[in-house]
Design a protein around this motif. Structure first.
Motif, PDB file in Angstrom:
ATOM      1  N   PRO A 109       0.769  -0.950  -0.036  1.00  0.00           N
ATOM      2  CA  PRO A 109      -0.004   0.160   0.061  1.00  0.00           C
ATOM      3  C   PRO A 109       0.928   1.327  -0.061  1.00  0.00           C
ATOM      4  CG  PRO A 109       0.056  -0.810   2.146  1.00  0.00           C
ATOM      5  CD  PRO A 109       0.617  -1.987   1.386  1.00  0.00           C
ATOM      6  N   SER A 112      -2.762   6.693  -2.310  1.00  0.00           N
ATOM      7  CA  SER A 112      -3.961   6.026  -3.296  1.00  0.00           C
ATOM      8  C   SER A 112      -4.060   6.877  -4.176  1.00  0.00           C
ATOM      9  CB  SER A 112      -5.115   5.950  -2.314  1.00  0.00           C
ATOM     10  OG  SER A 112      -5.637   7.179  -1.699  1.00  0.00           O
ATOM     11  N   ASP A 115      -3.367   5.587  -7.933  1.00  0.00           N
ATOM     12  CA  ASP A 115      -4.445   4.705  -8.520  1.00  0.00           C
ATOM     13  C   ASP A 115      -5.008   5.558  -9.533  1.00  0.00           C
ATOM     14  OD1 ASP A 115      -3.448   2.397  -7.365  1.00  0.00           O
ATOM     15  OD2 ASP A 115      -4.880   2.452  -5.706  1.00  0.00           O
ATOM     16  N   PHE A 320      -8.596   3.309   6.639  1.00  0.00           N
ATOM     17  CA  PHE A 320      -8.527   2.938   5.290  1.00  0.00           C
ATOM     18  C   PHE A 320      -9.208   1.565   5.147  1.00  0.00           C
ATOM     19  CE2 PHE A 320      -4.487   5.270   5.556  1.00  0.00           C
ATOM     20  CZ  PHE A 320      -4.475   6.163   4.625  1.00  0.00           C
ATOM     21  N   ASP A 321     -10.533   1.752   4.508  1.00  0.00           N
ATOM     22  CA  ASP A 321     -11.192   0.377   4.307  1.00  0.00           C
ATOM     23  C   ASP A 321     -10.728  -0.215   2.920  1.00  0.00           C
ATOM     24  OD1 ASP A 321     -13.085  -1.638   4.230  1.00  0.00           O
ATOM     25  OD2 ASP A 321     -14.725  -0.242   3.715  1.00  0.00           O
ATOM     26  N   ALA A 322      -9.542  -0.843   3.040  1.00  0.00           N
ATOM     27  CA  ALA A 322      -8.788  -1.438   1.970  1.00  0.00           C
ATOM     28  C   ALA A 322      -7.993  -2.757   2.502  1.00  0.00           C
ATOM     29  CB  ALA A 322      -7.642  -0.448   1.415  1.00  0.00           C
ATOM     30  N   PRO A 323      -7.938  -3.693   1.619  1.00  0.00           N
ATOM     31  CA  PRO A 323      -7.239  -5.069   1.872  1.00  0.00           C
ATOM     32  C   PRO A 323      -5.682  -4.603   2.533  1.00  0.00           C
ATOM     33  CG  PRO A 323      -8.346  -5.233  -0.142  1.00  0.00           C
ATOM     34  CD  PRO A 323      -8.210  -3.733   0.181  1.00  0.00           C
ATOM     35  N   ARG A 326      -7.188  -2.769   6.814  1.00  0.00           N
ATOM     36  CA  ARG A 326      -8.260  -2.711   7.929  1.00  0.00           C
ATOM     37  C   ARG A 326      -8.069  -2.959   9.270  1.00  0.00           C
ATOM     38  NH1 ARG A 326     -10.664  -5.574   3.191  1.00  0.00           N
ATOM     39  NH2 ARG A 326     -11.906  -4.188   1.972  1.00  0.00           N
TER      40      ARG A 326
END
Length: 351
Positions: A109, A112, A115, A320-323, A326
């Motif tokens: 990560p 962001s 992206d 961050f609601d991300a793989p 979390r």
């Protein structure tokens, strides 16, 4: 309603910045702003600049700002481009080097916005997972990408890739290497910046911002450092008058007072250590940070409820609601008072 957007724009979600609350009573530790004010020289310069000259366009190439940056960082003015924050410079770099279908490589990560910028340009994101220690992934240089991005120190981990590894990566990538140094002034030791390498690494571009360490997030001032040839090429794509007159004035004054910035950075480093120690006592895993924030982890636990409860208690962090993230919270280093308040509230919240 008819859809007039390009297909990739219609399909993308867009970048979501950290929340900007209107409530003055909130302890705001979610967007990595500096808790201390900019140099008094900035205020004096801005007061002087607010006159009838505002009716005139600014310097197209932000000459005064670039001259101040050249003096501060020991490079030539032709090695520098100024931008409306480093985000504009990142966007410009994608426009310069990436066409539809071209690969853009970066370890994740990370920031962001990368992206989003790749999606806008209809490029292909070659997202290479970081190893557990956030060192440079071996596969990063093998992506055959015309553009490789390295956020260093990295966001959201706060970790730093040593300069010898940056040199090795620049020699191994297929195209341009961009080192995004938004947070490097908070590194634990001086000498972490890749700016001195631009003379011998022809494919290196280093980005800096005055938003973080110089306390000028509201002025939107970024700097790109590279060979004169690369800067000249980037200027073909740069928007006309991309910095306003007051941003140029503020940035020039801030760069003339490096001592003020360094004192504030040292204060943040001390608070960072107190925050890290307090988080560890509460059972959080803390990554070694070279930034003005800390990534705290409770392995395997979703920390969104903790984030929500802290928000209810008027303390904002970044979740961050991300793989892979979390079970983490990213925490901006605030003032000593704000750090104490956060640790006290965290201690009262069961995880």
């Amino acid at each position: 309603m008819a859809n007039y957007f390009r297909a990739n724009i219609q399909a993308m979600s867009g970048y979501v910045p950290g929340e900007q609350p209107r409530d003055d009573g909130i302890i705001k530790l979610n967007t990595n702003e500096n808790p201390y004010p900019p140099s008094p020289k900035v205020y004096a310069a801005l007061r002087k600049a607010i006159d009838a000259s505002l009716r005139l366009y600014p310097q197209p190439l932000s000459d005064a700002l670039c001259a101040a940056a050249a003096a501060a960082y020991g490079v030539k003015k032709e090695n520098i481009m100024a931008g409306n924050g480093s985000d504009e410079l990142l966007s410009l770099l994608l426009r310069c080097f990436v066409g539809p279908g071209d690969r853009v490589a970066y370890p994740v990560p990370t920031y962001s916005l990368y992206d989003t910028l790749v999606e806008i340009q209809a490029g292909v994101a070659a997202r290479v997972p970081f190893p557990e220690d956030f060192s440079v992934p071996e596969e990063l240089a093998r992506q055959n990408a015309p553009l490789t991005l390295l956020c260093n120190p990295n966001a959201p981990s706060g970790t730093l890739v040593p300069l010898p590894e940056v040199v090795k990566l620049a020699g191994a990538v297929a195209g341009i290497l961009v080192v995004d140094e938004a947070y490097v002034d908070f590194a634990a030791s001086e000498g972490a910046s890749a700016i001195p390498l631009i003379d011998r690494l022809a494919n290196l571009i280093v980005l800096r911002t005055l938003s973080k360490s110089f306390s000028l997030a509201g002025m939107r001032i970024g700097l790109a450092f590279a060979s004169a040839e690369i800067i000249a090429g980037m200027n073909k794509v740069r928007d006309s008058y991309n910095l306003d007159r007051l941003s140029i004035v503020a940035g020039t004054a801030a760069l003339a007072d490096l001592a003020w910035m360094k004192r504030n950075a040292a204060r943040i480093q001390r608070s960072r250590q107190r925050l890290a120690s307090g988080l560890k006592r509460l059972g959080y895993q803390v990554y070694p940070s070279h930034t003005n924030f800390i990534l705290a982890r409770q392995r395997g636990k979703n920390l969104q409820p903790v984030y929500e409860e802290l928000k209810r208690r008027k303390i904002l962090l970044r979740y961050f609601d991300a793989p892979g993230l979390r079970d983490c919270l990213r925490i901006t280093v605030g003032t000593p008072k704000e750090v104490r308040a956060l640790l006290n509230e965290l201690a009262a919240i069961p995880v």
